[in-house]
Design an enzyme around this catalytic site. Structure first.
Site, PDB file in Angstrom:
ATOM      1  CB  CYS A 194       0.982  -3.841   4.469  1.00  0.00           C
ATOM      2  SG  CYS A 194       2.369  -4.511   4.622  1.00  0.00           S
ATOM      3  CG  HIS A 247       2.882  -0.720   6.684  1.00  0.00           C
ATOM      4  ND1 HIS A 247       2.255  -1.857   6.983  1.00  0.00           N
ATOM      5  CD2 HIS A 247       1.980   0.126   6.425  1.00  0.00           C
ATOM      6  CE1 HIS A 247       1.073  -1.630   6.950  1.00  0.00           C
ATOM      7  NE2 HIS A 247       0.689  -0.055   6.596  1.00  0.00           N
ATOM      8  CD  GLN A 259      -2.522   1.250   7.507  1.00  0.00           C
ATOM      9  OE1 GLN A 259      -1.722   0.298   7.773  1.00  0.00           O
ATOM     10  NE2 GLN A 259      -2.886   2.174   8.248  1.00  0.00           N
TER      11      GLN A 259
END
EC number: 3.4.19.-
Length: 413
Positions: A194, A247, A259
């Protein structure tokens, strides 16, 4: 306390989503009809495939929402993964207005609520394609079935993907949809995690160099209130695979973000999804990290980022650089200033300054196994040479290795 935190997260996402009401043009309606035909055709081609809990491809089989997500992806429409999250998007459709390509939703038999547990693709004349545990992917006439007509709770029309915003960061991120997730990955060729995706996209699109980890990025970004979010901002989440910030994704507009998903690949997801809504922590903007290229020393130093390797004794781009050789070369080339060859002597060649007074072009020193000089480029960032990365950019305030090794700074004029 947890209830209050969860309520704040709900409000954070709700504020973002409430601004996002898409309006379709005639051209988009025509395109939607074509997409619906493709989706229905794709669904019919999958008749007979087996049921598989968690399945989302023909090879493994399908569960209900996996089938819906898959057939819509063939029309370049990105849907959330779960039944409940798919039910939250699109436009509600009354039974008398159903068209092929609409998604039908059903609750658990005997349930008094309206939480969907099953969905299906409407193909016309009361018929639907869906994946069942007993028979796999089949066609059922839900209107003629007492079970399905009795558990029906509603339908949604999802005609097209909302357009991603026409801003450099979002357009760059969109190029990598489908690239595999790889923990530690930071390039398209190796795959992305990520924060690797966020770091790579900002560098490619804007020449902005972000720290490598999500928690470090979170620390250096500008805080953005939910009502002020704009495409190109980065959304951060906590407590996913580890405690704390863990994240990140790039906000693409229309309540969606791009993402690198641990369970999938680089994909588009919705902030309204239950999982992400519960994990969302906040938003950061990185416009303030633009490198001041108008400074000749900064401009010269950043030319070699990612281009020139470490070389013991190296003093030119052709041979490679060692730490002090790089600083000496940049100052000579950009400002005509002759610095000593080695770091200890360089440290005594200028005026000592406090860390708080640093300006782009100053020289910052770190004490590792030896004294390491670097060139300050603003916003807590330095350009320097490391054994593993050659000429690179590091945020000296967030780097787990360098942040505690600061030894001093000088200004050479």
């Amino acid at each position: 306390m947890n209830t209050l935190a969860n309520w704040k997260k709900f409000l954070l996402v709700a504020v973002i989503i409430c601004f996002l009401v898409p309006i379709m043009t005639k051209a988009e309606i025509a395109e939607a009809d074509t997409s619906s035909e493709l989706i229905v055709s794709e669904a019919k081609n999958l008749l007979g495939y087996q049921y598989k809990y968690g399945g989302e491809t023909p090879k493994e089989g399908f569960d209900p929402s996996g089938l819906i997500q898959y057939v819509f992806s063939k029309a370049d429409i990105h849907l959330p993964r779960s039944v409940n999250d798919q039910y939250k998007i699109g436009t509600a459709v009354k039974p008398e207005n159903l068209k092929p390509g609409d998604i039908l939703f059903f609750k658990k038999e005997g349930s008094t609520g309206t939480v969907p547990t099953h969905d299906a693709l409407y193909i016309g004349d009361g018929q639907m394609v869906h994946s069942t545990q007993s028979k796999g992917v089949i066609i059922t006439n839900y209107k003629k079935s007492s079970y399905w007509s009795g558990t029906y709770i509603g339908a949604r029309r999802i005609a097209a993907d909302p357009a991603t915003a026409d801003v450099p960061v979002v357009q760059e991120a969109e190029k990598y949809i489908g690239v595999p997730y790889v923990f530690g990955g930071s390039t398209p060729s190796e795959g992305f995690d990520c924060s690797g995706l966020v770091q790579y996209v900002f560098q490619q699109a804007l020449g902005i160099y972000l720290p490598r980890s999500a928690e470090q990025q979170w620390a250096v970004g500008e805080k953005v209130a939910p009502q002020n979010i704009k495409p190109g901002d980065v959304v951060y989440f906590s407590n996913t695979y580890k405690t704390g910030i863990s994240h990140a994704g790039i906000y693409a507009g229309a309540g969606r973000f791009i993402q690198a998903s641990r369970s999938e690949k680089v994909t588009i997801s919705y902030l309204s999804e239950d999982y992400w809504k519960s994990k969302m922590t906040g938003i950061r903007r990185f416009d303030n990290l633009t490198i001041p290229k108008e400074n000749p020393i900064v401009s010269e130093a950043t030319l070699y980022v990612g281009e020139v390797p470490y070389k013991q004794g190296g003093v030119t781009p052709e041979t490679g650089f060692d730490t002090a050789g790089f600083v000496q070369y940049v100052y000579q080339k950009a400002a005509g200033i002759s610095l000593p060859r080695y770091a200890t002597s360089q440290y005594n060649a200028g005026t000592k300054i406090e860390k708080a007074d640093l300006k782009p072009g100053d020289i910052v020193f770190f004490q590792s196994t030896s004294l390491n000089p670097s060139i300050y480029i603003g916003n807590g960032q330095v350009v320097h040479v490391t054994l593993s990365n050659g000429v690179t950019i590091t945020n000296m305030n967030t780097s787990t290795y360098w942040k505690d090794k600061y030894a001093g700074s000088i200004r050479v004029q």
